[in-house]
Motif scaffolding. Sequence first.
Motif, PDB file in Angstrom:
ATOM      1  N   GLU A   1       9.025  12.072  22.946  1.00 13.65           N
ATOM      2  CA  GLU A   1      10.235  11.927  22.051  1.00 13.65           C
ATOM      3  C   GLU A   1      10.500  10.490  21.630  1.00 13.65           C
ATOM      4  OE1 GLU A   1      13.433  12.807  24.879  1.00 13.65           O
ATOM      5  OE2 GLU A   1      13.461  10.919  25.845  1.00 13.65           O
ATOM      6  N   LEU A   2      10.941  10.259  20.605  1.00 17.86           N
ATOM      7  CA  LEU A   2      11.219   8.939  20.211  1.00 17.86           C
ATOM      8  C   LEU A   2      12.463   8.403  20.022  1.00 17.86           C
ATOM      9  CD1 LEU A   2       9.170   9.754  16.625  1.00 17.86           C
ATOM     10  CD2 LEU A   2       8.433   8.630  18.838  1.00 17.86           C
ATOM     11  N   THR A   3      12.919   7.173  20.398  1.00 14.70           N
ATOM     12  CA  THR A   3      13.835   6.533  20.737  1.00 14.70           C
ATOM     13  C   THR A   3      14.216   5.893  19.119  1.00 14.70           C
ATOM     14  OG1 THR A   3      12.988   4.374  21.106  1.00 14.70           O
ATOM     15  CG2 THR A   3      13.675   5.658  22.747  1.00 14.70           C
ATOM     16  N   MET A   4      15.546   6.214  18.904  1.00 16.73           N
ATOM     17  CA  MET A   4      15.978   5.634  17.415  1.00 16.73           C
ATOM     18  C   MET A   4      16.914   4.496  17.316  1.00 16.73           C
ATOM     19  SD  MET A   4      14.733   8.525  15.970  1.00 16.73           S
ATOM     20  CE  MET A   4      15.630   8.705  14.084  1.00 16.73           C
ATOM     21  N   GLY A   5      17.102   4.065  16.078  1.00 15.42           N
ATOM     22  CA  GLY A   5      17.767   3.027  15.928  1.00 15.42           C
ATOM     23  C   GLY A   5      18.305   3.041  14.578  1.00 15.42           C
ATOM     24  N   VAL A   6      19.512   2.173  14.064  1.00 14.99           N
ATOM     25  CA  VAL A   6      20.007   2.135  13.062  1.00 14.99           C
ATOM     26  C   VAL A   6      19.743   0.409  12.601  1.00 14.99           C
ATOM     27  CG1 VAL A   6      22.141   1.847  11.478  1.00 14.99           C
ATOM     28  CG2 VAL A   6      21.778   3.620  13.321  1.00 14.99           C
ATOM     29  N   TYR A   7      19.252   0.478  11.214  1.00 14.59           N
ATOM     30  CA  TYR A   7      18.664  -0.869  10.657  1.00 14.59           C
ATOM     31  C   TYR A   7      19.084  -1.262   9.160  1.00 14.59           C
ATOM     32  CZ  TYR A   7      15.544  -0.372  14.646  1.00 14.59           C
ATOM     33  OH  TYR A   7      14.736   0.033  15.940  1.00 14.59           O
ATOM     34  N   ALA A   8      19.174  -2.575   8.997  1.00 11.17           N
ATOM     35  CA  ALA A   8      19.241  -2.919   7.646  1.00 11.17           C
ATOM     36  C   ALA A   8      18.692  -4.423   7.272  1.00 11.17           C
ATOM     37  CB  ALA A   8      20.855  -2.996   7.260  1.00 11.17           C
ATOM     38  N   ALA A   9      18.283  -4.437   6.148  1.00  8.84           N
ATOM     39  CA  ALA A   9      17.418  -5.818   5.788  1.00  8.84           C
ATOM     40  C   ALA A   9      18.397  -6.925   5.541  1.00  8.84           C
ATOM     41  CB  ALA A   9      16.939  -5.547   4.487  1.00  8.84           C
ATOM     42  N   PRO A  10      18.089  -8.118   5.997  1.00  9.28           N
ATOM     43  CA  PRO A  10      19.031  -9.130   5.817  1.00  9.28           C
ATOM     44  C   PRO A  10      19.623  -9.400   4.288  1.00  9.28           C
ATOM     45  CG  PRO A  10      17.314  -9.882   6.918  1.00  9.28           C
ATOM     46  CD  PRO A  10      16.930  -8.501   6.406  1.00  9.28           C
ATOM     47  N   SER A  11      18.884  -9.020   3.289  1.00 10.76           N
ATOM     48  CA  SER A  11      19.216  -8.989   2.017  1.00 10.76           C
ATOM     49  C   SER A  11      20.457  -7.918   1.600  1.00 10.76           C
ATOM     50  CB  SER A  11      17.998  -8.687   0.963  1.00 10.76           C
ATOM     51  OG  SER A  11      17.588  -7.341   1.194  1.00 10.76           O
ATOM     52  N   TYR A  12      20.361  -6.951   2.351  1.00  9.73           N
ATOM     53  CA  TYR A  12      21.451  -5.853   2.168  1.00  9.73           C
ATOM     54  C   TYR A  12      22.558  -6.197   3.060  1.00  9.73           C
ATOM     55  CZ  TYR A  12      24.206  -1.807   3.400  1.00  9.73           C
ATOM     56  OH  TYR A  12      25.225  -0.982   3.435  1.00  9.73           O
ATOM     57  N   LEU A  13      22.583  -6.950   3.981  1.00 16.24           N
ATOM     58  CA  LEU A  13      23.723  -7.290   4.713  1.00 16.24           C
ATOM     59  C   LEU A  13      24.275  -8.508   4.213  1.00 16.24           C
ATOM     60  CD1 LEU A  13      22.311  -7.113   8.529  1.00 16.24           C
ATOM     61  CD2 LEU A  13      23.895  -5.661   7.400  1.00 16.24           C
TER      62      LEU A  13
END
Length: 298
Positions: free
Chosen positions: A160-172
């Motif tokens: 199984e693969l652990t998951m995460g939520v991500y965003a680029a600094p430019s988006y934030l």
Amino acid sequence: MDRFDAMQAFARVVETGSFTKAADTLQISRTSVTQQVQYLEARLRVTLLNRTTRKVNVTADGAAYYERVIKLLAELDDAETSLSNAAVLPRGRLRVDVPSPFARMMLIPALPAFHAKYPDIQLEMGVSDRMVDIIGERVDCVVRGGELTDLSLMARRVGELTMGVYAAPSYLAKAGFPSHPEALSAPPHYLVGFRSVRAGIASSCVLHRDGQRVQVQGRYIVSVDDGNACLAAGVAGLGVVCLPDYIAQGHLARGELVRLFEDWDIAPMPMYIAFPPNRHVSAKLRVFIDWVVEVMAF
């Protein structure tokens, strides 16, 4: 004429759709392949293949015969390997299909060790997130993430693969840092849409914390059907992405992505290897499955 050689030639013509290609893969002449197929047809008194100037099509009798032939050839291969040193070193061609990020970042970097251990296995790896017709395309197995929807297939859970939520600094910098997952469902936020070609639906991310459950579904600028494209869109600042952690790891370390909602939990993504229920599980397929399990353990 050896009947098993003729069966192998016939099977390879069916799989490649060409006498010439079959001859190339078997490293014999096209004439030899033609003679071997003709020998089978004469022996069986049926037409196995319809030939035209442009292509070769298998007949209904030929398709039924092919399904039995590949089982016999696989069983013969296993019988021989069980009585020789090849039991330790399985051999032959193995056709697999693997999601593109999983192939690029996990399996292919580990392939040199696999080849060193099994030098006689010729691995033909389809790299895609598309729907694969395992039987129609004569693929030995597929590696897939998420719960399997085709219950007609045999499957082994390999990790199984652990998951995460991500965003680029430019988006934030443009949209702001969301304080709660529900904020992603409203302006000014965007997600990077991911549409599963296997399930035919857009996937969503579900987060849990202290009895709360939030299913993140919002607007998107772009929707993709490939894991590498999803990652690239996230790094480009086109929206928030929900990804397996191993895909984002390098970009996170370089500051190209920022992890969001670290105090929330996301259910891990199960990984399966699926194969046809009527397909003989050869020694080479068994060692490939075991190897994927080892790769997933790291």
